[in-house]
Design a protein around this motif. Structure first.
Motif, short mmCIF file in Angstrom:
data_model
loop_
_atom_site.label_atom_id
_atom_site.label_comp_id
_atom_site.label_asym_id
_atom_site.label_seq_id
_atom_site.Cartn_x
_atom_site.Cartn_y
_atom_site.Cartn_z
N TRP A 220 -15.83 -76.53 30.72
CA TRP A 220 -16.69 -76.68 29.55
C TRP A 220 -16.26 -75.70 28.46
CZ3 TRP A 220 -20.09 -79.80 27.41
CH2 TRP A 220 -20.98 -79.32 26.45
N ASP A 221 -16.02 -76.23 27.27
CA ASP A 221 -15.71 -75.41 26.10
C ASP A 221 -16.97 -75.36 25.24
OD1 ASP A 221 -14.92 -74.30 23.69
OD2 ASP A 221 -13.00 -75.32 23.64
N ASP A 222 -17.65 -74.23 25.24
CA ASP A 222 -18.91 -74.17 24.51
C ASP A 222 -18.71 -74.04 23.00
OD1 ASP A 222 -21.79 -74.00 25.78
OD2 ASP A 222 -21.82 -73.00 23.84
N HIS A 223 -17.51 -73.67 22.58
CA HIS A 223 -17.24 -73.68 21.15
C HIS A 223 -17.24 -75.11 20.62
CE1 HIS A 223 -15.68 -72.59 17.27
NE2 HIS A 223 -14.55 -73.25 17.45
N GLN A 224 -16.67 -76.02 21.41
CA GLN A 224 -16.67 -77.44 21.01
C GLN A 224 -17.87 -78.19 21.57
OE1 GLN A 224 -12.79 -79.54 20.92
NE2 GLN A 224 -12.09 -77.88 22.24
N THR A 225 -18.67 -77.52 22.42
CA THR A 225 -19.81 -78.12 23.11
C THR A 225 -19.43 -79.43 23.79
OG1 THR A 225 -20.63 -79.27 21.13
CG2 THR A 225 -21.48 -77.05 21.56
N ARG A 226 -18.36 -79.39 24.56
CA ARG A 226 -17.98 -80.58 25.32
C ARG A 226 -17.13 -80.19 26.53
NH1 ARG A 226 -12.91 -83.35 23.86
NH2 ARG A 226 -11.65 -81.94 22.57
N CYS A 227 -17.07 -81.12 27.47
CA CYS A 227 -16.23 -80.96 28.64
C CYS A 227 -14.80 -81.31 28.26
CB CYS A 227 -16.74 -81.88 29.75
SG CYS A 227 -15.80 -81.78 31.27
N ILE A 228 -13.85 -80.43 28.54
CA ILE A 228 -12.46 -80.67 28.17
C ILE A 228 -11.57 -80.93 29.38
CG2 ILE A 228 -12.62 -79.36 26.02
CD1 ILE A 228 -11.25 -77.02 27.51
N GLY A 229 -12.17 -80.96 30.57
CA GLY A 229 -11.37 -81.27 31.75
C GLY A 229 -12.24 -81.31 32.98
N GLU A 230 -11.76 -82.01 34.01
CA GLU A 230 -12.52 -82.06 35.24
C GLU A 230 -11.61 -82.39 36.42
OE1 GLU A 230 -14.24 -86.60 35.34
OE2 GLU A 230 -15.38 -85.09 34.24
N PHE A 231 -12.05 -81.96 37.60
CA PHE A 231 -11.41 -82.31 38.87
C PHE A 231 -12.48 -82.93 39.76
CE2 PHE A 231 -9.37 -78.39 37.38
CZ PHE A 231 -8.02 -78.71 37.43
N SER A 232 -12.17 -84.03 40.41
CA SER A 232 -13.09 -84.66 41.35
C SER A 232 -12.50 -84.64 42.74
CB SER A 232 -13.39 -86.11 40.93
OG SER A 232 -14.07 -86.15 39.70
N PHE A 233 -13.34 -84.32 43.73
CA PHE A 233 -12.89 -84.21 45.11
C PHE A 233 -13.76 -85.09 46.00
CE2 PHE A 233 -11.75 -80.42 42.84
CZ PHE A 233 -10.49 -80.10 43.31
N ARG A 234 -13.28 -85.34 47.22
CA ARG A 234 -14.04 -86.16 48.15
C ARG A 234 -15.15 -85.38 48.84
NH1 ARG A 234 -8.88 -88.57 49.84
NH2 ARG A 234 -8.71 -90.62 48.87
N SER A 235 -15.03 -84.08 48.87
CA SER A 235 -16.03 -83.25 49.54
C SER A 235 -16.65 -82.25 48.57
CB SER A 235 -15.41 -82.51 50.73
OG SER A 235 -14.36 -81.68 50.31
N GLU A 236 -17.73 -81.63 48.99
CA GLU A 236 -18.47 -80.70 48.13
C GLU A 236 -17.64 -79.46 47.81
OE1 GLU A 236 -22.49 -77.97 48.57
OE2 GLU A 236 -22.44 -79.96 49.50
#
Length: 419
Positions: A118-134
């Motif tokens: 999360w980039d709070d200067h731009q107030t948006r998510c700029i990247g993410e990783f998704s996994f099969r487990s928690e």
């Protein structure tokens, strides 16, 4: 694993978006916007608290967003209250506008298997990783993002979000992992593949060290800022041990108590003179250390030519350069002179200073300025205590705040975020 990752030119150029694949994950998911919620009710629940890298701030993950607090002086510096739920993991990158968020809680729309940058200067998510487990934990340094799953750790470059390393571990439900934060060292500590082991990765030296720290499973550990000293505790919770991460030598052992305890946090002072431990027993203990960092003079040896050679030179097998003269600060049994004859308990080093807290509440600790200790609890409490560096004994409470209930809060303007 395959993961969705934004910005092929690096997350520090957040206006350009893209995606990357990495080995082990689920399908792509579109970014979930954070929708502000300006309802100022008293129903906020605290999910987590965590320090930033220099322990000057802490982040609180709540049931409806996150908040950032400064420690000295204590002040809430920033918050995001959201309609879409809260976060179980909130990790800061020093005091910059980049945070890492992982969802959690019954009403959160953010899944616990997705890391959001999360980039709070731009107030948006700029990247993410998704996994099969928690996701069990996420750790940051200026050049790395480390994602901890129960049996595996993934290390990514912070600049281009490419996968650099994968490490298999013993079952790690606590998400134990620790990074160095000195510019001249790149060290990671995590559980090994055997009970009681800690694995040390010296990435700059391309060296792995396995330390057999305890007979029981590892419960908690921490590194010095340069990553050259490691402090550990097991699930038994009676002994804290300090190791040299270069050669695995045990340098000192101190005793928290004789009864089993769940260790919540271990903290080392910046000068490696003191160690603090919190547990479910309700007492925070401070110990005097007789060790000193291998790289205590790193700030004066910062040129590149003295990198690996400098560390190798100062990590000889001799313990003499790593152990300072015993100040006698920690208390010990009156029968300690019979070490080797009586059981080990009688020759233990006991704590130098103590502070009493409510039992069964999870607290994390960090050293502040001028012989003070900062304590933050999952009950929403903040303590600042002082200790006598000569005589020890009971610490004095200097400040106490119920930080979820504080009325003083910053504005929610979306300008140049600075925590």
């Amino acid at each position: 694993m395959s993961s969705t990752v934004s910005t092929p030119r690096g997350i520090l150029s957040p206006t350009r978006l893209g995606s990357y694949g990495s080995p082990d994950a689920g399908s792509s998911v579109s970014f979930t916007p954070l929708e502000p919620d300006f309802n100022d009710g008293d129903e906020t629940e605290l999910h987590s608290v965590s320090w930033n890298q220099d322990y000057g701030c802490f982040a609180a993950g709540t049931s409806n967003g996150f908040r950032i607090y400064n420690c000295e002086p204590f002040k809430e510096t920033f918050r995001r209250d959201l309609k879409s739920g809260g976060f179980r993991i909130v990790e800061m990158l020093f005091r910059c506008n980049i945070l890492v968020l992982v969802g959690g809680g019954d009403n959160s729309q953010y899944p616990p298997n997705k890391v959001m940058i999360w980039d709070d200067h731009q107030t948006r998510c700029i990247g993410e990783f998704s996994f099969r487990s928690e996701i069990r934990a996420v750790k940051l340094r200026r050049d790395r993002i480390v994602v901890v799953l129960e049996h595996k750790i993934y290390i990514y470059s912070f600049m281009d979000l490419k996968l650099l390393h994968q490490i298999e571990t013993l079952s790690n439900p606590r998400g134990l992992c620790c990074l160095s934060h000195h510019q001249n060292t790149s060290v990671l500590a995590c559980p090994g593949l055997q009970r009681g082991q800690v694995r040390i990765e010296h990435f700059g030296l391309i060296m792995t060290k396995i330390i057999n720290a305890h007979d029981s499973h590892i419960a908690c550990f921490t590194l010095t800022m340069d990553g050259l000293l490691l402090a550990t505790a097991s699930t038994k919770g009676t002994l804290i041990r300090i190791f040299n991460t270069m050669d695995g030598t045990r340098l000192q052992e101190v005793r928290r108590g004789v009864d089993r305890a769940d260790i919540y946090s271990i903290a080392l002072s910046p000068n490696v003179q003191w160690l603090a431990v919190s547990s479910d027993k309700g007492t925070v203990h401070i110990f005097s250390l007789r060790v000193r960092g291998v790289g205590m003079n790193l700030s004066t040896h910062s040129n590149a030519s003295q990198g690996p050679a400098f560390f190798q030179q100062n990590s000889s097998n001799s313990l003499e350069p790593l152990i300072s003269p015993n100040t006698g600060a920690n208390s010990s049994s009156s029968l300690s002179f019979m070490k080797g004859v009586l059981p080990k308990y009688f020759s233990s080093e006991w704590s130098f200073a103590q502070f009493r807290l409510p039992e069964d509440t999870q607290f994390i600790t960090a050293f502040g300025s001028q012989n003070t200790l900062i304590i933050v609890g999952l009950d929403g409490s903040f303590y600042r205590c002082s200790f006598d560096p000569v005589n020890g004994g009971e610490m004095l409470q200097q400040e106490y705040v119920r930080f979820l209930k504080t009325d003083s809060r910053p504005g929610l303007s979306c300008g140049n975020t600075s925590f």
